[in-house]
Design a protein around this motif. Structure first.
Motif, PDB file in Angstrom:
ATOM      1  N   LEU A 291       0.842  -1.204   0.000  1.00  0.00           N
ATOM      2  CA  LEU A 291       0.000   0.000   0.000  1.00  0.00           C
ATOM      3  C   LEU A 291       0.871   1.245   0.000  1.00  0.00           C
ATOM      4  O   LEU A 291       0.656   2.176  -0.794  1.00  0.00           O
ATOM      5  CB  LEU A 291      -0.922  -0.009   1.217  1.00  0.00           C
ATOM      6  CG  LEU A 291      -1.710   1.271   1.489  1.00  0.00           C
ATOM      7  CD1 LEU A 291      -2.664   1.592   0.348  1.00  0.00           C
ATOM      8  CD2 LEU A 291      -2.474   1.163   2.810  1.00  0.00           C
TER       9      LEU A 291
ATOM     10  N   TYR B 290      -7.221  -4.390  -2.735  1.00  0.00           N
ATOM     11  CA  TYR B 290      -6.484  -5.028  -1.633  1.00  0.00           C
ATOM     12  C   TYR B 290      -6.892  -6.502  -1.589  1.00  0.00           C
ATOM     13  O   TYR B 290      -8.064  -6.832  -1.420  1.00  0.00           O
ATOM     14  CB  TYR B 290      -6.821  -4.354  -0.306  1.00  0.00           C
ATOM     15  CG  TYR B 290      -5.773  -4.536   0.771  1.00  0.00           C
ATOM     16  CD1 TYR B 290      -5.416  -5.795   1.226  1.00  0.00           C
ATOM     17  CD2 TYR B 290      -5.154  -3.432   1.354  1.00  0.00           C
ATOM     18  CE1 TYR B 290      -4.458  -5.968   2.210  1.00  0.00           C
ATOM     19  CE2 TYR B 290      -4.193  -3.587   2.347  1.00  0.00           C
ATOM     20  CZ  TYR B 290      -3.850  -4.857   2.772  1.00  0.00           C
ATOM     21  OH  TYR B 290      -2.898  -5.013   3.752  1.00  0.00           O
TER      22      TYR B 290
ATOM     23  N   LYS C  48      -5.711 -10.687   5.799  1.00  0.00           N
ATOM     24  CA  LYS C  48      -5.826  -9.259   6.097  1.00  0.00           C
ATOM     25  C   LYS C  48      -6.267  -9.067   7.552  1.00  0.00           C
ATOM     26  O   LYS C  48      -7.344  -9.533   7.944  1.00  0.00           O
ATOM     27  CB  LYS C  48      -6.827  -8.605   5.144  1.00  0.00           C
ATOM     28  CG  LYS C  48      -6.438  -8.682   3.680  1.00  0.00           C
ATOM     29  CD  LYS C  48      -7.446  -7.993   2.786  1.00  0.00           C
ATOM     30  CE  LYS C  48      -8.721  -8.769   2.563  1.00  0.00           C
ATOM     31  NZ  LYS C  48      -8.549  -9.979   1.734  1.00  0.00           N
TER      32      LYS C  48
ATOM     33  N   ALA D 209      -5.696   0.641   5.291  1.00  0.00           N
ATOM     34  CA  ALA D 209      -6.064   0.785   3.885  1.00  0.00           C
ATOM     35  C   ALA D 209      -7.276   1.697   3.729  1.00  0.00           C
ATOM     36  O   ALA D 209      -7.299   2.576   2.856  1.00  0.00           O
ATOM     37  CB  ALA D 209      -6.355  -0.591   3.284  1.00  0.00           C
TER      38      ALA D 209
END
Length: 423
Positions: free
Chosen positions: A74, A89, A94, A102
């Motif tokens: 990112l 993404y 995650k 994000a």
């Protein structure tokens, strides 16, 4: 590409040389092969160098978007000029903290691997007061191509198993603070040939149409993945896909009648095709070693520099570009690195010219999966220099640094011990 001997003299080795003209040419070739309505995501994992990211952003035509799988990527994408709205993404792990970071950077599009992943994204988005737009990554039960690197059809941490969608569709569509925009497939990597690539992408489109019907929603975005091939650390040229565009148009017309007007938007993603042939790895011979009838050429580049999975036998062998001095590659030897492990093997019994210590050799097509895909920290050796050129002119040279940062000030460095543990 600039003279490797001059690279070694001016910057030292090991060194990667990235040619931005070749990055631009690859982006243009891929766009030409695809229907003009398609969007292209660049898989930042292939090479997150900021100059390469900026170059991909600047190619004329429909803007390239970024596909990332970490907050490090990112940061790289943002530094390379991508806005949060340009970014997809992805990834099976995650965390809430990563999702929050994000979202705070403006990312709103996520590829979702499971119900747990979807719920975590939704909970984090709800806390931020926003809606997360999600693509369901699908692990298809069937496939078309039987060759190349398969990414679906087996138990996997990647994607919803396609056969489970009908029974969980209500749960998928009811997660607060999320909106299902469509689907994400990635079933093939580095297709053997155009026929294999076309067959797999057409199969993906058929699967996507079935999925849309099962969910009972109209897709807004469909990412059909990639599989676009490029030589990796070997001599060869990128393929040009002359039949791909027509085949995709026909399949999409049959399955998604409004796609030409953007209902849904169609996207692909690519890493190695866009940057693989932009890079050379320049390395210097340090030593020669003969052992029980085998020759070992010891270079200053090893698996800490390039292709860390080579030590696992995943990516062998590399090749060496023919020398300009005319020395033929008529000898068999193993090209190894300087690390204290027998796994430091770049190429086992490959064709090499007669080499001497201090000779400079070049591994071609090394623009993808270089330093950041290697065992960069292993044994603490310096990272390779990365040199960016355009039209034969050096634009810059950088080196990744091994650093450690304090992540938190701790008043008392003593950690609590378990009950009954001795001091």
């Amino acid at each position: 590409m600039i003279d490797p001997a001059l690279v070694a003299e001016r910057f030292g080795t090991p060194a990667f040389v990235y040619d931005l003209d070749r990055v631009r040419a690859a982006r243009t070739d891929l766009a030409t092969a695809l229907p003009e309505e398609f969007e292209i995501f660049y898989a930042v994992k292939a090479n997150p160098h900021p100059d390469i990211l900026r170059e991909l952003r600047s190619v004329p035509g429909k803007a390239t978007r970024a596909e990332i799988s970490s907050t490090g990527e990112l940061e790289a994408a943002l530094a390379g000029g991508f806005a949060g709205a340009d970014i997809l993404y992805t990834g099976p792990g995650k965390t809430a903290g990563e999702i929050a970071e994000a979202l705070s950077a403006g990312v709103r599009l996520f590829s979702v691997e499971s119900l747990g992943d979807l719920r975590r994204i939704g909970a984090t988005a709800a806390s931020a007061g926003v809606i997360a737009h999600c693509l369901l990554r699908i692990n298809s039960a069937t496939s078309s191509a039987s060759t190349s690197i398969r990414m679906t059809g087996t138990p996997s941490q990647f994607g919803f198993d396609s056969e489970t969608i009908p029974e969980i569709s209500d749960e998928i569509l009811s997660v607060p603070a999320t909106k299902i925009d469509g689907a994400h497939f990635y079933s093939l990597s580095n297709a053997r040939d155009e026929e294999s690539l076309v067959a797999e992408l057409l199969h993906t489109i058929d699967c996507a149409a079935t999925l849309q019907s099962q969910l009972g929603i109209a897709f807004e975005l469909l990412d059909i993945g990639g599989g676009f091939a490029a030589p990796y650390a070997s001599i060869g040229e990128r393929p040009l896909y002359s039949n791909l565009g027509a085949a995709l148009r026909s399949a999409l017309d049959a399955n998604f009648g409004g796609w030409r007007e953007g209902a849904p938007k169609i996207a692909v993603e690519s890493g190695r095709y866009l940057v693989g042939d932009s890079g050379d790895l320049v390395t210097t011979v340090v030593n020669l070693k003969d052992s029980r009838g085998k020759r070992f050429v010891v270079a200053d580049a090893g698996i800490n520099t390039f292709g860390g999975m080579s030590g696992l036998g995943r990516l062998l062998p590399v090749a060496v570009r023919p020398r300009e001095d005319g020395r033929p590659a008529d000898q068999k030897a193993s090209l190894v690195g300087p690390l204290c492990t027998p796994g430091d093997m770049l190429g086992r019994d490959i064709a090499l010219p007669a080499l001497e210590p201090d000779d400079v050799v070049v591994v071609p097509n090394a623009g993808a999966y270089g330093p950041t895909a290697s065992l960069l920290m292993f044994l603490g050796r310096p990272a390779p220099v990365e040199i960016v050129v355009r039209g034969g002119e050096v634009l810059g040279a950088t080196r990744l640094r091994h650093t450690r940062e304090n992540v938190r000030a701790i008043e008392n460095s003593a950690l609590p011990t378990e009950v009954g543990a001795s001091a």
